[in-house]
Design a protein around this motif. Structure first.
Motif, mmCIF file in Angstrom:
data_model
loop_
_atom_site.group_PDB
_atom_site.id
_atom_site.type_symbol
_atom_site.label_atom_id
_atom_site.label_comp_id
_atom_site.label_asym_id
_atom_site.label_seq_id
_atom_site.Cartn_x
_atom_site.Cartn_y
_atom_site.Cartn_z
ATOM 1 N N THR A 230 22.352 -31.867 22.916
ATOM 2 C CA THR A 230 23.808 -31.727 23.069
ATOM 3 C C THR A 230 24.361 -30.746 22.035
ATOM 4 N N ALA A 231 23.493 -30.270 21.160
ATOM 5 C CA ALA A 231 23.918 -29.307 20.144
ATOM 6 C C ALA A 231 22.730 -28.402 19.795
ATOM 7 N N ILE A 232 23.052 -27.178 19.405
ATOM 8 C CA ILE A 232 22.025 -26.197 19.030
ATOM 9 C C ILE A 232 22.392 -25.568 17.701
ATOM 10 N N PHE A 233 21.427 -25.577 16.770
ATOM 11 C CA PHE A 233 21.562 -24.774 15.558
ATOM 12 C C PHE A 233 20.714 -23.528 15.776
ATOM 13 N N ALA A 234 21.365 -22.385 15.983
ATOM 14 C CA ALA A 234 20.675 -21.108 16.128
ATOM 15 C C ALA A 234 20.618 -20.460 14.750
ATOM 16 N N ALA A 235 19.441 -20.010 14.341
ATOM 17 C CA ALA A 235 19.216 -19.598 12.961
ATOM 18 C C ALA A 235 19.859 -18.271 12.585
ATOM 19 N N THR A 236 20.476 -17.570 13.545
ATOM 20 C CA THR A 236 21.320 -16.407 13.247
ATOM 21 C C THR A 236 22.505 -16.419 14.209
ATOM 22 N N ASP A 237 23.588 -15.773 13.816
ATOM 23 C CA ASP A 237 24.735 -15.667 14.714
ATOM 24 C C ASP A 237 24.385 -14.895 15.980
ATOM 25 N N ALA A 238 23.552 -13.869 15.853
ATOM 26 C CA ALA A 238 23.176 -13.081 17.029
ATOM 27 C C ALA A 238 22.522 -13.964 18.077
ATOM 28 N N MET A 239 21.637 -14.845 17.643
ATOM 29 C CA MET A 239 20.989 -15.765 18.579
ATOM 30 C C MET A 239 21.981 -16.817 19.090
ATOM 31 N N ALA A 240 22.888 -17.274 18.225
ATOM 32 C CA ALA A 240 23.889 -18.251 18.639
ATOM 33 C C ALA A 240 24.784 -17.682 19.737
ATOM 34 N N LEU A 241 25.166 -16.420 19.602
ATOM 35 C CA LEU A 241 26.010 -15.775 20.616
ATOM 36 C C LEU A 241 25.263 -15.628 21.932
ATOM 37 N N SER A 242 23.968 -15.351 21.857
ATOM 38 C CA SER A 242 23.160 -15.279 23.082
ATOM 39 C C SER A 242 23.102 -16.651 23.751
ATOM 40 N N CYS A 243 22.946 -17.710 22.956
ATOM 41 C CA CYS A 243 22.956 -19.075 23.486
ATOM 42 C C CYS A 243 24.282 -19.383 24.170
ATOM 43 N N GLN A 244 25.369 -19.088 23.474
ATOM 44 C CA GLN A 244 26.700 -19.389 23.991
ATOM 45 C C GLN A 244 26.970 -18.664 25.296
ATOM 46 N N ASN A 245 26.644 -17.387 25.327
ATOM 47 C CA ASN A 245 26.898 -16.596 26.525
ATOM 48 C C ASN A 245 26.091 -17.112 27.714
ATOM 49 N N HIS A 246 24.821 -17.412 27.478
ATOM 50 C CA HIS A 246 23.953 -17.883 28.563
ATOM 51 C C HIS A 246 24.412 -19.239 29.079
ATOM 52 N N LEU A 247 24.743 -20.150 28.181
ATOM 53 C CA LEU A 247 25.193 -21.473 28.599
ATOM 54 C C LEU A 247 26.494 -21.394 29.395
ATOM 55 N N MET A 248 27.416 -20.563 28.951
ATOM 56 C CA MET A 248 28.687 -20.422 29.660
ATOM 57 C C MET A 248 28.475 -19.805 31.040
ATOM 58 N N LYS A 250 25.985 -20.322 32.852
ATOM 59 C CA LYS A 250 25.398 -21.387 33.680
ATOM 60 C C LYS A 250 26.396 -22.512 33.965
ATOM 61 N N GLY A 251 27.627 -22.378 33.473
ATOM 62 C CA GLY A 251 28.663 -23.355 33.762
ATOM 63 C C GLY A 251 28.863 -24.414 32.693
ATOM 64 N N TYR A 252 28.157 -24.303 31.576
ATOM 65 C CA TYR A 252 28.334 -25.265 30.486
ATOM 66 C C TYR A 252 29.581 -24.900 29.672
ATOM 67 N N ARG A 253 30.282 -25.952 29.221
ATOM 68 C CA ARG A 253 31.452 -25.734 28.373
ATOM 69 C C ARG A 253 31.042 -25.858 26.904
ATOM 70 N N ILE A 254 31.583 -24.941 26.087
ATOM 71 C CA ILE A 254 31.326 -24.940 24.650
ATOM 72 C C ILE A 254 32.638 -25.287 23.942
ATOM 73 N N PRO A 255 32.732 -26.382 23.204
ATOM 74 C CA PRO A 255 31.668 -27.279 22.755
ATOM 75 C C PRO A 255 31.581 -28.590 23.545
ATOM 76 N N GLU A 256 32.375 -28.716 24.628
ATOM 77 C CA GLU A 256 32.432 -30.010 25.316
ATOM 78 C C GLU A 256 31.064 -30.488 25.805
ATOM 79 N N ASP A 257 30.261 -29.564 26.348
ATOM 80 C CA ASP A 257 28.931 -29.935 26.848
ATOM 81 C C ASP A 257 27.829 -29.686 25.810
ATOM 82 N N VAL A 258 27.927 -28.565 25.125
ATOM 83 C CA VAL A 258 26.940 -28.220 24.104
ATOM 84 C C VAL A 258 27.659 -27.585 22.911
ATOM 85 N N SER A 259 27.442 -28.146 21.740
ATOM 86 C CA SER A 259 27.969 -27.547 20.509
ATOM 87 C C SER A 259 26.957 -26.541 19.967
#
Length: 327
Positions: A230-248, A250-259
């Motif tokens: 339900t949450a992801i710690f990405a070890a760099t902001d660049a990777m975190a932004l890739s996570c956020q973009n991909h999840l969104m 796919k229809g996931y809400r940030i942070p309601e579905d995944v922080s």
């Protein structure tokens, strides 16, 4: 380990001829060059960096041998420009396949010093650079032997990010990072593991090459597990932004579905439409500026060689909108 003498014997030429081929001399015929190169390949011979190191004249330029340049974190402050130094930038990446060639190319440029942000924990290049007498400072990386470096306390930073997500009620927290033979990712993973303790699962740990495509694969693998995080710690902001973009996408809400929590506080993380929770360092100036200033000091002050700089900056959390209470 093969030597130039071994290469000469294998190729049936003299040692000076081998040296001329290595240094690109035009006074060697093509057939001989081919024999020497073939012998080098068969013996897996690499020219000694020390023998090809910089001459002792100042060129008013420094080199940045960088980590992966798709990460915006790897940039230098303008301090080198203010001091009349040009910057020669080379991307050595993270996986090491290009690194030896990059080091050799940098040395051929005859720069006055090197800012190094691509070194591995046990990288053999460290000793060779030390012996070459070229001033160098590690930036956001460190070698197990010490040397001059500036870094963040990566273990504490990893724990800080993970504890933030735990405090928000998350117990299923994934880690997405890069190769753990880099001090940054090694420390951040260690902090994550210590904070999560027995709640952690190996299936929630994803080591990538830090590219967007590899991060996307890691996210999809996490979503496909029996207990998706339900949450992801990405070890760099660049990777975190890739996570956020991909999840969104796919229809996931940030942070309601995944922080999501990143690390580095790059400018894009502060964008009003993104507002990425992240970890940065506590200091009066950028990390890169520490490295450049000390390198210039080493270059301009011969007696400063023994003045080792080892700076570990304290991390701090910046809570923004990408992390929230577990639903």
């Amino acid at each position: 380990m093969a030597s130039s003498k071994d290469v000469a014997k294998r190729a049936g030429v003299s040692q000076p001829t081998v040296s001329r081929v290595i240094n690109g001399s035009t006074n060697v015929n093509k057939a001989t060059i081919e024999k020497v190169r073939r012998a080098m390949e068969e013996l897996n011979y690499r020219p000694n960096l020390i023998a090809r190191s910089l001459k002792q004249k100042k060129t008013k330029s420094i080199a940045l041998i960088s980590g992966a340049l798709h990460n915006p974190f790897f940039c230098l402050d303008n301090d080198d420009r203010k001091c009349g130094k040009g910057t020669w930038v080379s991307d050595a990446g993270l996986l090491g396949t290009r690194q030896r060639g990059v080091y050799e190319e940098v040395l051929k440029q005859q720069v006055d010093g090197i800012v190094l942000s691509s070194i591995f924990i046990d990288d053999p290049i460290f000793k060779e650079l030390e012996h070459s007498k070229i001033p160098f400072v590690m930036f956001n990386r460190r070698h197990q032997a010490g040397g001059n470096f500036v870094e963040i306390d990566n273990e504490q930073a990893g724990a800080l990010a993970t504890n933030h997500l735990l405090e928000l009620g998350h117990s299923k927290i994934a880690w997405i990072g890069g190769p753990t033979n880099c001090s940054t990712f090694h420390g951040r993973l260690l902090g994550y593991k210590k904070a999560l303790g027995e709640m952690g699962r190996t299936s929630w740990i994803k080591e990538t090459d830090t590219t967007e495509s590899d991060v996307i694969i890691a996210v999809d693998q996490l979503l496909a597990t029996d207990e998706p995080p339900t949450a992801i710690f990405a070890a760099t902001d660049a990777m975190a932004l890739s996570c956020q973009n991909h999840l969104m996408n796919k229809g996931y809400r940030i942070p309601e579905d995944v922080s999501i929590c990143g690390m580095d506080d790059i400018p894009m993380s502060r964008h009003a439409a993104i507002q990425l929770t992240t970890v940065t360092h506590v200091a009066t100036k950028p990390m890169g500026q520490f490295a450049v200033e000390h390198l210039l000091h080493l270059i301009d002050s011969p007696k400063a060689v023994s003045e080792t700089m080892q700076v570990t900056l304290k991390p701090k959390l910046i809570a923004r909108h990408s992390s929230g209470m577990k639903n």
